[in-house]
Design a protein around this motif. Structure first.
Motif, short mmCIF file in Angstrom:
data_model
loop_
_atom_site.label_atom_id
_atom_site.label_comp_id
_atom_site.label_asym_id
_atom_site.label_seq_id
_atom_site.Cartn_x
_atom_site.Cartn_y
_atom_site.Cartn_z
N SER A 96 134.66 108.25 216.06
CA SER A 96 135.94 107.93 216.84
C SER A 96 136.70 108.06 217.45
O SER A 96 137.47 107.27 218.55
N ASP A 97 136.21 109.13 218.40
CA ASP A 97 137.10 109.75 219.39
C ASP A 97 136.29 109.40 221.17
O ASP A 97 136.30 109.82 221.74
N GLU A 98 134.34 109.70 220.38
CA GLU A 98 133.72 109.30 221.85
C GLU A 98 133.33 110.76 222.36
O GLU A 98 134.00 110.74 223.91
N THR A 99 133.46 111.42 221.31
CA THR A 99 133.51 113.13 221.89
C THR A 99 131.66 114.22 221.92
O THR A 99 131.16 113.07 220.51
N ALA A 100 131.42 114.27 222.58
CA ALA A 100 130.12 115.04 221.68
C ALA A 100 129.77 116.83 221.61
O ALA A 100 130.80 117.30 223.10
N LEU A 101 128.82 117.40 220.82
CA LEU A 101 128.99 118.76 221.12
C LEU A 101 127.44 119.30 221.43
O LEU A 101 126.45 117.95 220.80
N PHE A 102 126.85 119.88 221.97
CA PHE A 102 125.39 120.29 222.66
C PHE A 102 124.84 121.19 222.29
O PHE A 102 125.63 122.93 222.50
N SER A 103 124.12 122.28 221.92
CA SER A 103 123.17 122.81 222.10
C SER A 103 122.29 122.84 222.80
O SER A 103 121.76 121.47 223.48
N ASN A 104 121.98 124.17 223.80
CA ASN A 104 120.84 123.72 225.42
C ASN A 104 121.56 122.60 226.11
O ASN A 104 120.77 121.80 226.28
N LYS A 115 127.46 116.54 248.68
CA LYS A 115 126.04 115.94 248.99
C LYS A 115 124.76 116.05 248.31
O LYS A 115 124.68 117.12 248.32
N GLY A 116 124.19 115.54 247.63
CA GLY A 116 123.90 115.42 246.59
C GLY A 116 124.37 115.93 244.77
O GLY A 116 124.79 115.04 244.91
N ASN A 117 123.05 116.23 243.85
CA ASN A 117 123.68 116.93 242.79
C ASN A 117 123.85 118.54 241.85
O ASN A 117 123.22 119.15 243.90
N ILE A 118 125.00 118.24 241.33
CA ILE A 118 124.98 119.32 240.89
C ILE A 118 124.48 119.82 239.95
O ILE A 118 124.07 118.47 238.90
N TYR A 119 123.46 120.63 239.20
CA TYR A 119 122.49 120.41 238.03
C TYR A 119 123.72 121.88 236.76
O TYR A 119 123.48 122.92 237.78
N LEU A 120 124.10 121.43 236.16
CA LEU A 120 124.94 122.34 235.23
C LEU A 120 123.59 122.76 234.14
O LEU A 120 123.11 121.43 233.03
N SER A 121 124.81 123.58 233.39
CA SER A 121 123.40 123.79 231.51
C SER A 121 124.28 124.76 231.00
O SER A 121 124.90 125.90 231.67
N ALA A 122 124.46 124.78 229.66
CA ALA A 122 124.67 125.11 229.16
C ALA A 122 124.19 126.13 227.86
O ALA A 122 124.31 124.50 227.44
N GLN A 123 123.86 127.09 226.83
CA GLN A 123 123.69 126.99 225.86
C GLN A 123 124.66 126.95 224.45
O GLN A 123 124.28 126.07 223.86
N TYR A 124 125.94 125.94 225.27
CA TYR A 124 126.90 125.52 224.00
C TYR A 124 127.63 124.51 224.73
O TYR A 124 128.35 125.24 225.71
N ALA A 125 127.80 122.64 225.35
CA ALA A 125 129.36 122.34 225.19
C ALA A 125 129.61 121.71 224.87
O ALA A 125 129.07 120.97 224.04
N ASP A 126 130.30 121.79 225.43
CA ASP A 126 131.49 120.65 224.09
C ASP A 126 132.37 119.20 225.53
O ASP A 126 133.07 120.01 225.92
N ASN A 127 132.08 118.55 224.61
CA ASN A 127 132.43 117.54 225.76
C ASN A 127 133.84 116.93 224.96
O ASN A 127 134.02 116.06 223.80
N GLN A 128 134.66 116.97 226.00
CA GLN A 128 136.30 116.59 224.75
C GLN A 128 137.22 115.45 225.43
O GLN A 128 137.87 115.28 225.77
N LYS A 129 136.29 114.03 226.78
CA LYS A 129 137.21 113.21 227.42
C LYS A 129 137.18 113.26 228.65
O LYS A 129 136.35 113.62 229.40
N LEU A 130 137.98 114.45 228.76
CA LEU A 130 139.12 115.15 229.56
C LEU A 130 138.25 115.56 230.86
O LEU A 130 138.26 116.24 231.80
N LYS A 131 137.15 116.56 229.56
CA LYS A 131 136.81 117.74 230.02
C LYS A 131 135.57 118.28 229.18
O LYS A 131 135.78 118.25 228.84
N TRP A 132 134.79 119.37 230.28
CA TRP A 132 133.86 119.74 229.47
C TRP A 132 134.15 121.17 229.13
O TRP A 132 134.75 121.69 230.57
N LEU A 133 133.38 121.63 228.51
CA LEU A 133 133.97 123.03 227.69
C LEU A 133 132.48 123.66 227.61
O LEU A 133 131.84 123.25 226.37
#
Length: 761
Positions: A96-104, A115-133
Motif C-alpha cells: 500500500s505504501d511501499e515500505t518494509a520491515l527487516f530483521s538482520n 568515495k566508494g560504498n557504505i555498508y549498513l547492518s542492523a538487527q531490525y530495520a524499518d524503511n519509512q521511505k523518507l528515512k530508515w530506522l
C-alpha cells in the motif's frame, strides 16, 4: 527434481487472475505453490522469486495476502528495487505504501558525497521511505564487511537517503577493539559535509574540541577550549502559529583565564506573515565575546523589515540600529524602496556618530527611474548628500551631488542627455578645500550609433556636446575652477582580413576631435595593427602595434589623460603536440624609449618518463640575463618518481637554490597489506653548501584507511594523519605544535569557520 517451470506456468496463470481481481500485478515462481481462498493468500516455498513493478524479492519462502496487501518473506531474503538493495533473514513488505520491515538487515549504499560504498547492518530495520530506522546497527566503509577493519556500532540508527546517517550511543571499533564512545554521531553524505566535532588549536582558545548535536527543533553546541573553558549553546527553531516563526541562537562561555568575565551571544530572527503578500521580519544580535584573532566584540544591533510583493509590485523598507561598545560607535540606517510598472524609487538615510569622539557622518541617497511617454525613453535620477565632522566646534564638510539622465534607444542608435551638479555646501567656510575636485556636465548630450558593418569595415561613431565645469587643484596655483562648452566626435572602426597561410590581420583605429568654445582644439588618434599567424600546427606568431597620439590643446585636465602611448609587442610560439612548446615574447615602448624584457619559456617532454621546463629571459635595458628556473620531472616506473628544480643566476653562473622531491610507492592498492608511499623533499643551500631535509612522510595503506607519518624541518614538527578513504576531504590528525587537527584545514575554514575554529558568534 525442481518443478520451477510448471509451477511458474500455473502460478503465472493464477497471478493473472489474482491481479485482475485484486489489482496486484505480480509474477511469482517457486518450487512449491499454494493458494488459500479463505485468506486470499499465496504461499510459495523453495527458490522463491517475486517480481512486482520495479521490485524483485528472492527468499526461501514467501506469503502474499491480497486483502491486507502485505508480503512476508523468510530465509535468505534478497530485495532489489530502483532505490536500494537489501538482505535479511525476514522481511515484511507493505504494498500500500511501499515500505518494509527487516530483521538482520544488510545493505550497501553509494551516496554522492562518499568515495566508494557504505555498508549498513542492523538487527531490525524499518524503511519509512523518507528515512530508515535501525536498532543495534553498524556502519563501515570497509568492504571486508563480514570482518571489517573498523566499524561504528550504534544502539539506534537513522539513515536519510543521500543526506545523512545518524547514530545514537555510538562505539568506534578498530578491528574488534572498542576505542571510543560518543552519545551521538552524524555522517553527512552531502558534498559539503558538516562535522559532529572539530579538533584544533589557536592562540586565543588553545587546544579545542567543538561539537554540535542535533535534536528535532535545532542543535546543541558543546565546546571545550583549554584556555577558555566550557562553551554551551543552542540554536532553536520555533513557531507561534499565527504569531510567526523564527530562530533563537544562544551561546554562553565563562572564560577560565578571566574568572569574572562572562561571554554571551544572543541572536533572534523572527518572521510574521501579515498577508499572503506581506512579511514582517525582526532581527536582533547582542554579542559580548572575544573574536579570533582580532580581540573583543561587544555590540547590539536591531532590524525591523517589511517586504511586500504582489505581481510586479515590490516594496521594501527597513530600519537598522547598531550600538558598537568596542568602537564606541552608534549607527542607524533607514531605507525604503518601491518598484512597479517599470518605475523604481529608493531612499536611504544613515547616521553614524562616535559615543565619545565628536565624529559624526550623515548621508542621504535618493534614486529614481521611470519610462517617459516617448517610446523607448527612460528617465534616471540619482542624488547623494553627505555631512562629515570630526570636531563639534567646527562646521562639517557638507556635499550634495545631483545627477539625472534621459535615454532614448532606437534600432540603430541611442541618444542621452545627462547633467550632474556637485554642490559644496560649506565652500564659504572651507575656501581652500583642496580635496574637493570634480567634473560637472551642465548638461551633456551623447549620440551613439550602433556598430554598423559597411563591408569594408565595422563603423562605430559617437557625438557629444555639452558644457563642462572642472574644479581641480593645480600645484603652485591652488584650486582652479574652469567651465566652457565642448564638442566631441569619436569615430571607431575595425576590420579583420584573412590572409594566406593561416594568417589574419586585425586593423582597428579611432579618432577623437574635441573643440572648445575659446577656440582650443584637441585631436586624439589611436590605432592598432595585429598580425596573427598559425602554420602547420607547429608555429604561432602574434605581433601587435598600438599607438595613441594627441595633438592640440585642451583647457581641461581630464581630456589629456591616456591619449599618448606607443608600443609594439611580439610573441613567437613553436610547438609540436605535447612534446615541445617554446614561447618567446618581447617588444619596445616608443614613449619611454625602452625595450621590454625578452622572456622565454621552454617545455620539453621528449619521453613519457621525462618532463622539463625552463623559464628565463634577457633584459635589453640592463644588458643581463634573467634568473633561470629549471624543473625536471622523472617517472622511472610505476613505483618511483622524482621532481627536481633549480634557480640559477646566468650572469654569474651561480646556483641560487635547489630542491628535490622523491615519491616512492611500493605495492599495488589492490594488495593493500604491502602498499605504502614514501615521500621526501630536500633543499640545497648554496651559502652553506648543505642539502637539508625539508619534509619526509610515510603513507601506509590500511585498506579502508590511510595513515600518514610526517616530519617538517621547516615547521620543526612531527605529525600523524588518519584519512578514511570514503571521506578523503576530511582527514584527522595530530601534530606536536597544533595538537589534534584536520589536514587541509584552511579550505574548510573558508566555508565553515572563522579564524581557526567553528564560528560561534
Amino acid at each position: 527434481m525442481k518443478k520451477g517451470l510448471p509451477v511458474f506456468i500455473f502460478l503465472l496463470l493464477s497471478a493473472i487472475t489474482f491481479a485482475a481481481e485484486n489489482e496486484i500485478p505480480v509474477n511469482i515462481k517457486a518450487d512449491k505453490l499454494k493458494y488459500s481462498e479463505d485468506t486470499d493468500t499465496i504461499f510459495a516455498q523453495g527458490s522463491v522469486e517475486m517480481q512486482f513493478e520495479n521490485i524483485n524479492i528472492k527468499s526461501d519462502s514467501l506469503a502474499m495476502n491480497s486483502k491486507t496487501k502485505i508480503i512476508t518473506a523468510e530465509g535468505n531474503v534478497i530485495m532489489k528495487s530502483s532505490e536500494y538493495n537489501a538482505d535479511g533473514d525476514f522481511m515484511t513488505y507493505f504494498l500500500s505504501d511501499e515500505t518494509a520491515l527487516f530483521s538482520n538487515f544488510k545493505t550497501k549504499l553509494s551516496p554522492e558525497g562518499v568515495k566508494g560504498n557504505i555498508y549498513l547492518s542492523a538487527q531490525y530495520a524499518d524503511n519509512q521511505k523518507l528515512k530508515w530506522l535501525g536498532k543495534k546497527g553498524a556502519m563501515t566503509t570497509c568492504d571486508y564487511y563480514n570482518s571489517p577493519h573498523y566499524k561504528n556500532t550504534a544502539y539506534k540508527m537513522e539513515y536519510y537517503p543521500n543526506d545523512k546517517i545518524i547514530g545514537y550511543s555510538v562505539t568506534f571499533y578498530v578491528g574488534s577493539v572498542p576505542c571510543m564512545w560518543a552519545p551521538y554521531v552524524v555522517y553527512d553524505l552531502k558534498k559539503k559535509s558538516k562535522r559532529n566535532w572539530t579538533f584544533g588549536h589557536n592562540e586565543v582558545e588553545g587546544d579545542f574540541v567543538k561539537t554540535f548535536w542535533d535534536y528535532p527543533a535545532g542543535v546543541y553546541l558543546i565546546d571545550y577550549m583549554s584556555k577558555k573553558g566550557l562553551g554551551l549553546g543552542i540554536e532553536h527553531n520555533y513557531s507561534f502559529k499565527q504569531n510567526g516563526t523564527g530562530k533563537l541562537y544562544l551561546y554562553l562561555l565563562n572564560e577560565s583565564d578571566f574568572p569574572n568575565l562572562k561571554d554571551r551571544v544572543v541572536k533572534i530572527n523572527h518572521e510574521i506573515k501579515l498577508t499572503p503578500y506581506s512579511t514582517l521580519s525582526l532581527f536582533h544580535n547582542s554579542s559580548s565575546i572575544y573574536l579570533v584573532p582580532s580581540g573583543r566584540l561587544d555590540l547590539s544591533s536591531y532590524r525591523i523589515e517589511l517586504n511586500h510583493q504582489n505581481g510586479d509590485r515590490l516594496f521594501n523598507t527597513y530600519l537598522d540600529t547598531l550600538d558598537d561598545r568596542t568602537q564606541n560607535l552608534e549607527k542607524a540606517v533607514f531605507n525604503i524602496s518601491n518598484q512597479q510598472n517599470g518605475v523604481s524609487s529608493q531612499y536611504n538615510y544613515s547616521i553614524e556618530q562616535g559615543k565619545i569622539a565628536p565624529y559624526k557622518r550623515v548621508s542621504q541617497r535618493l534614486s529614481h527611474s521611470q519610462p517617459l511617454p516617448l517610446k523607448n525613453t527612460k528617465f534616471n535620477l540619482y542624488s547623494n548628500y553627505s555631512f562629515i565632522t570630526q570636531d563639534k566646534s567646527q562646521p562639517g564638510d557638507e556635499l550634495l551631488d545631483l545627477n539625472y539622465e534621459i535615454v532614448n534607444s532606437g534600432d540603430f542608435y541611442n541618444i542621452s542627455i545627462a547633467e550632474n551638479k556637485h554642490i559644496d555646501l560649506d565652500r564659504s567656510l572651507y575656501a581652500k578645500d583642496d580635496s574637493d575636485q570634480f567634473v560637472e556636465k551642465l548638461p551633456e548630450v551623447i549620440l551613439n550609433i550602433n556598430p554598423y558593418d559597411l563591408k569594408l569595415f565595422t563603423f562605430r561613431p559617437t557625438i557629444k556636446y555639452g558644457k563642462y565645469r572642472e574644479v581641480r587643484y593645480v600645484p603652485n596655483f591652488g584650486m582652479r575652477d574652469y567651465s566652457t562648452y565642448r564638442y566631441s566626435t569619436i569615430i571607431g572602426a575595425e576590420k579583420t582580413i584573412p590572409l594566406v597561410l593561416g594568417t589574419s590581420l586585425l586593423l582597428s583605429g579611432g579618432l577623437e576631435q574635441h573643440i572648445y568654445e575659446p577656440g582650443d582644439q584637441l585631436y586624439a588618434f589611436s590605432e592598432s595593427i595585429s598580425l596573427d599567424t598559425e602554420l602547420f600546427s607547429i608555429f604561432k606568431n602574434s605581433a601587435d602595434f598600438s599607438r595613441g597620439i594627441a595633438e592640440g590643446n585642451s583647457p581641461f585636465f581630464f581630456d589629456k589623460q591616456g591619449t599618448k602611448y606607443s608600443h609594439i609587442k611580439d610573441t613567437i610560439n613553436l610547438f609540436y603536440l605535447s612534446y615541445i612548446n617554446w614561447m618567446i615574447t618581447g617588444g619596445y615602448n616608443y614613449e619611454t624609449k625602452k625595450y621590454f624584457n625578452i622572456d622565454t619559456n621552454l617545455s620539453l617532454n621528449p619521453f613519457p618518463f621525462l618532463k622539463t621546463n625552463f623559464i628565463s629571459g634577457w633584459s635589453i635595458e640592463e644588458q643581463k640575463y634573467l634568473d633561470l628556473q629549471s624543473t625536471f620531472g622523472f617517472k622511472y616506473n610505476d613505483m618511483l618518481s622524482n621532481d627536481t628544480s633549480f634557480l640559477s643566476d646566468l650572469n654569474t653562473g651561480y646556483l641560487k637554490s635547489g630542491s628535490n622531491y622523491v615519491n616512492l610507492e611500493f605495492g599495488d592498492e589492490k594488495e593493500w597489506p604491502s602498499h605504502f608511499h614514501l615521500q621526501a623533499g630536500h633543499t640545497y643551500l648554496p651559502q652553506t653548501q648543505e642539502i637539508k631535509l625539508q619534509e619526509i612522510s610515510v603513507l601506509k595503506d590500511l585498506h579502508c584507511w590511510d595513515i600518514k607519518y610526517s616530519y617538517s624541518d621547516f615547521r620543526r614538527e612531527f605529525s600523524m594523519t588518519f584519512t578514511l578513504k570514503a571521506f578523503p576531504g576530511d582527514p584527522i590528525g595530530y601534530s606536536q605544535n597544533k595538537g589534534f587537527q584536520f589536514e587541509s584545514l584552511e579550505k574548510s575554514l573558508k566555508e565553515e569557520f572563522q579564524g581557526a575554529s567553528p564560528s560561534r558568534y
